[in-house]
Design an enzyme around this catalytic site. Structure first.
Site, PDB file in Angstrom:
ATOM      1  N   TYR A   1       0.859  -1.244  -0.073  1.00 57.45           N
ATOM      2  CA  TYR A   1       0.096  -0.014  -0.011  1.00 57.45           C
ATOM      3  C   TYR A   1       0.864   1.358  -0.090  1.00 57.45           C
ATOM      4  O   TYR A   1       0.260   2.223  -0.129  1.00 57.45           O
ATOM      5  CB  TYR A   1      -1.056   0.105   1.125  1.00 57.45           C
ATOM      6  CG  TYR A   1      -1.851  -0.931   1.351  1.00 57.45           C
ATOM      7  CD1 TYR A   1      -2.089  -1.882   0.071  1.00 57.45           C
ATOM      8  CD2 TYR A   1      -2.744  -1.445   2.328  1.00 57.45           C
ATOM      9  CE1 TYR A   1      -3.206  -2.723   0.263  1.00 57.45           C
ATOM     10  CE2 TYR A   1      -3.510  -2.327   2.744  1.00 57.45           C
ATOM     11  CZ  TYR A   1      -3.498  -3.192   1.618  1.00 57.45           C
ATOM     12  OH  TYR A   1      -4.586  -4.348   1.622  1.00 57.45           O
TER      13      TYR A   1
ATOM     14  N   HIS B   1       0.311 -11.710   2.221  1.00 51.26           N
ATOM     15  CA  HIS B   1      -0.598 -10.987   1.443  1.00 51.26           C
ATOM     16  C   HIS B   1      -1.491 -11.699   0.354  1.00 51.26           C
ATOM     17  O   HIS B   1      -2.492 -11.646   0.387  1.00 51.26           O
ATOM     18  CB  HIS B   1       0.009  -9.780   0.765  1.00 51.26           C
ATOM     19  CG  HIS B   1      -1.121  -8.834   0.501  1.00 51.26           C
ATOM     20  ND1 HIS B   1      -0.819  -7.301   0.600  1.00 51.26           N
ATOM     21  CD2 HIS B   1      -2.228  -8.706   0.354  1.00 51.26           C
ATOM     22  CE1 HIS B   1      -1.500  -6.441   0.164  1.00 51.26           C
ATOM     23  NE2 HIS B   1      -2.726  -7.541   0.001  1.00 51.26           N
TER      24      HIS B   1
HETATM   25  N1  NAP Z   1      -5.605  -8.628   1.617  1.00 49.67           N
HETATM   26  C1  NAP Z   1      -6.063  -8.128   0.347  1.00 49.67           C
HETATM   27  O1  NAP Z   1      -5.573  -8.691  -0.559  1.00 49.67           O
HETATM   28  C2  NAP Z   1      -6.813  -7.112   0.392  1.00 49.67           C
HETATM   29  C3  NAP Z   1      -7.385  -6.626  -0.782  1.00 49.67           C
HETATM   30  C4  NAP Z   1      -8.194  -5.408  -0.711  1.00 49.67           C
HETATM   31  C5  NAP Z   1      -8.529  -4.755   0.461  1.00 49.67           C
HETATM   32  N2  NAP Z   1      -7.746  -5.159   1.689  1.00 49.67           N
HETATM   33  C6  NAP Z   1      -7.790  -4.273   2.693  1.00 49.67           C
HETATM   34  O2  NAP Z   1      -9.355  -4.208   3.110  1.00 49.67           O
HETATM   35  C7  NAP Z   1      -9.680  -2.802   3.196  1.00 49.67           C
HETATM   36  C8  NAP Z   1     -11.089  -2.555   2.902  1.00 49.67           C
HETATM   37  O3  NAP Z   1     -11.442  -2.958   1.260  1.00 49.67           O
HETATM   38  P1  NAP Z   1     -11.351  -2.110   0.402  1.00 49.67           P
HETATM   39  O4  NAP Z   1     -10.735  -0.793   0.376  1.00 49.67           O
HETATM   40  O5  NAP Z   1     -11.221  -2.714  -1.044  1.00 49.67           O
HETATM   41  O6  NAP Z   1     -13.131  -1.621   0.048  1.00 49.67           O
HETATM   42  P2  NAP Z   1     -14.044  -1.258   1.084  1.00 49.67           P
HETATM   43  O7  NAP Z   1     -13.780  -0.857   2.259  1.00 49.67           O
HETATM   44  O8  NAP Z   1     -15.333  -1.988   0.926  1.00 49.67           O
HETATM   45  O9  NAP Z   1     -14.679   0.178   0.335  1.00 49.67           O
HETATM   46  C9  NAP Z   1     -13.997   1.405   0.211  1.00 49.67           C
HETATM   47  C10 NAP Z   1     -14.844   2.343  -0.636  1.00 49.67           C
HETATM   48  O10 NAP Z   1     -15.980   2.314   0.010  1.00 49.67           O
HETATM   49  C11 NAP Z   1     -16.378   3.741   0.033  1.00 49.67           C
HETATM   50  N3  NAP Z   1     -17.037   3.996   1.408  1.00 49.67           N
HETATM   51  C12 NAP Z   1     -16.474   3.853   2.717  1.00 49.67           C
HETATM   52  N4  NAP Z   1     -17.334   3.971   3.796  1.00 49.67           N
HETATM   53  C13 NAP Z   1     -18.509   4.076   3.047  1.00 49.67           C
HETATM   54  C14 NAP Z   1     -19.892   4.355   3.363  1.00 49.67           C
HETATM   55  N5  NAP Z   1     -20.337   4.480   4.789  1.00 49.67           N
HETATM   56  N6  NAP Z   1     -20.970   4.747   2.635  1.00 49.67           N
HETATM   57  C15 NAP Z   1     -20.522   4.526   1.361  1.00 49.67           C
HETATM   58  N7  NAP Z   1     -19.342   4.461   0.692  1.00 49.67           N
HETATM   59  C16 NAP Z   1     -18.358   4.077   1.780  1.00 49.67           C
HETATM   60  C17 NAP Z   1     -14.953   4.689   0.104  1.00 49.67           C
HETATM   61  O11 NAP Z   1     -15.089   5.772  -0.295  1.00 49.67           O
HETATM   62  P3  NAP Z   1     -14.896   7.065   0.485  1.00 49.67           P
HETATM   63  O12 NAP Z   1     -13.231   7.084   0.798  1.00 49.67           O
HETATM   64  O13 NAP Z   1     -15.366   8.166  -0.375  1.00 49.67           O
HETATM   65  O14 NAP Z   1     -15.539   6.936   1.588  1.00 49.67           O
HETATM   66  C18 NAP Z   1     -14.091   3.548  -0.625  1.00 49.67           C
HETATM   67  O15 NAP Z   1     -14.101   4.113  -2.221  1.00 49.67           O
HETATM   68  C19 NAP Z   1      -8.702  -2.138   2.229  1.00 49.67           C
HETATM   69  O16 NAP Z   1      -8.502  -0.612   2.557  1.00 49.67           O
HETATM   70  C20 NAP Z   1      -7.404  -2.888   2.581  1.00 49.67           C
HETATM   71  O17 NAP Z   1      -6.992  -2.383   3.870  1.00 49.67           O
HETATM   72  C21 NAP Z   1      -7.093  -6.094   1.412  1.00 49.67           C
END
Ligand code: NAP
Length: 272
Positions: free
Chosen positions: A48, A105
């Protein structure tokens, strides 16, 4: 106070903060603010490119000892020597004296799992990490990992939200007494505006995103939603003051569909 998910003696706060795409001063500020709101679980990764800022936010909160900081070793660095060096580099960037939860990861078929897990165990025994886990592991890989590891594996971090059926891998985690940590738990924002989730939310005075998170937490799954907006930190954290009925849970489960993934796996290392 958020509930915690217990796995092999390790406690994982049920609601954490994802930090993928958060960068620079905004990232540090958001992490600090999240901890102020009550988050005690912050998720980062070598990939990241924000470990420095995540560490800065954690230290600025003054609550380091209460916070579970997760980082993940990138798949190209899973050979023992690379892994050991990279974990030390992660700690130097985080400017913390240990990582709470150290994960692989993504699996890398070019490096024997026993070698990677051996190096992970060594890092834990040397005090660099308090607990170990994996991410994006399939049922077969979970079986293999638990067979060869010298240290307990406490979690598998996987994509998990109402639009994706993960029951097989969740069952495998339970079989191995591992916690499930849901990434993309609001389907990258897709939970907002979904008719079913919004309707159920309305009945509880909650948003579609909160229903998506509650649906997972109610199954004993930890969630790590990401937001770049301070005002959404509170929204995503407030999922313990309502409960979904069995009928609502079943209705949400029925949203799962083929091709429901929001994360692209096509870039990841391939098995030959
Ligand atoms: N291990 C892995 O391979 C892997 C892969 C992917 C992700 N991850 C981890 O998991 C975390 C979360 O997953 P993600 O970032 O893919 O997706 P997520 O948390 O499902 O979604 C994030 C998105 O949703 C929006 N959002 C956040 N809160 C909201 C709400 N209350 N209402 C409407 N929209 C909202 C955010 O926009 P705004 O910023 O505008 O709020 C952002 O665009 C990552 O940040 C990372 O730390 C791990």
């Amino acid at each position: 106070m958020t509930r915690t998910i217990e796995a092999k003696g390790f406690s994982i706060p049920a609601v954490g903060l994802g930090t993928w795409m958060l960068r620079g001063r905004d990232c540090a500020r958001l992490v600090e603010q999240a901890i102020r709101v009550g988050y005690r679980h912050i998720d980062t990764a070598q990939m990241y490119d924000n470990e420095r800022e995540v560490g800065e936010g954690v230290r600025a909160s003054g609550k380091r000892s209460e916070v579970i900081v997760t980082t993940k070793v990138q798949p190209s660095l899973l050979a023992p020597h690379d892994l050991e060096r990279s974990v030390k580099e992660s700690l130097a960037r985080l400017r913390l004296d240990h990582i709470d939860l150290l994960l692989i990861h993504w699996p890398n078929p070019r490096v024997p799992l026993s070698e990677t897990l051996g190096a992970m165990a060594k890092m834990k025994q040397a005090g660099y990490a308090r607990a170990l886990g994996v991410s994006n592991f399939t049922v077969a890989l979970l079986d293999e990992a638990n067979k060869v590891t010298g240290e307990p594996l406490v979690c598998n971090q996987i994509e998990c939200h109402p639009f994706l059926d993960q029951h097989k891998v969740i069952a495998a985690c339970r079989k191995h007494a591992m916690a499930v940590i849901a990434y993309s738990p609001i389907a990258r924002g897709g939970a907002r505006g979904n008719d079913t989730l919004e309707r159920i939310g309305k009945a509880h005075g909650k948003t579609g995103a909160q229903v998506s998170l509650r649906y997972l937490v109610q199954q004993g799954i930890a969630v790590i939603p990401r937001t770049s907006r301070v005002e959404r930190l509170e929204e995503n954290f407030s999922v313990s003051d309502f409960a979904l009925s069995d009928t609502e849970m079943a209705e949400i489960a029925a949203l799962a569909r083929r091709g429901g993934r929001v994360v692209d796996w096509s870039w990841s290392p391939k098995w030959d």
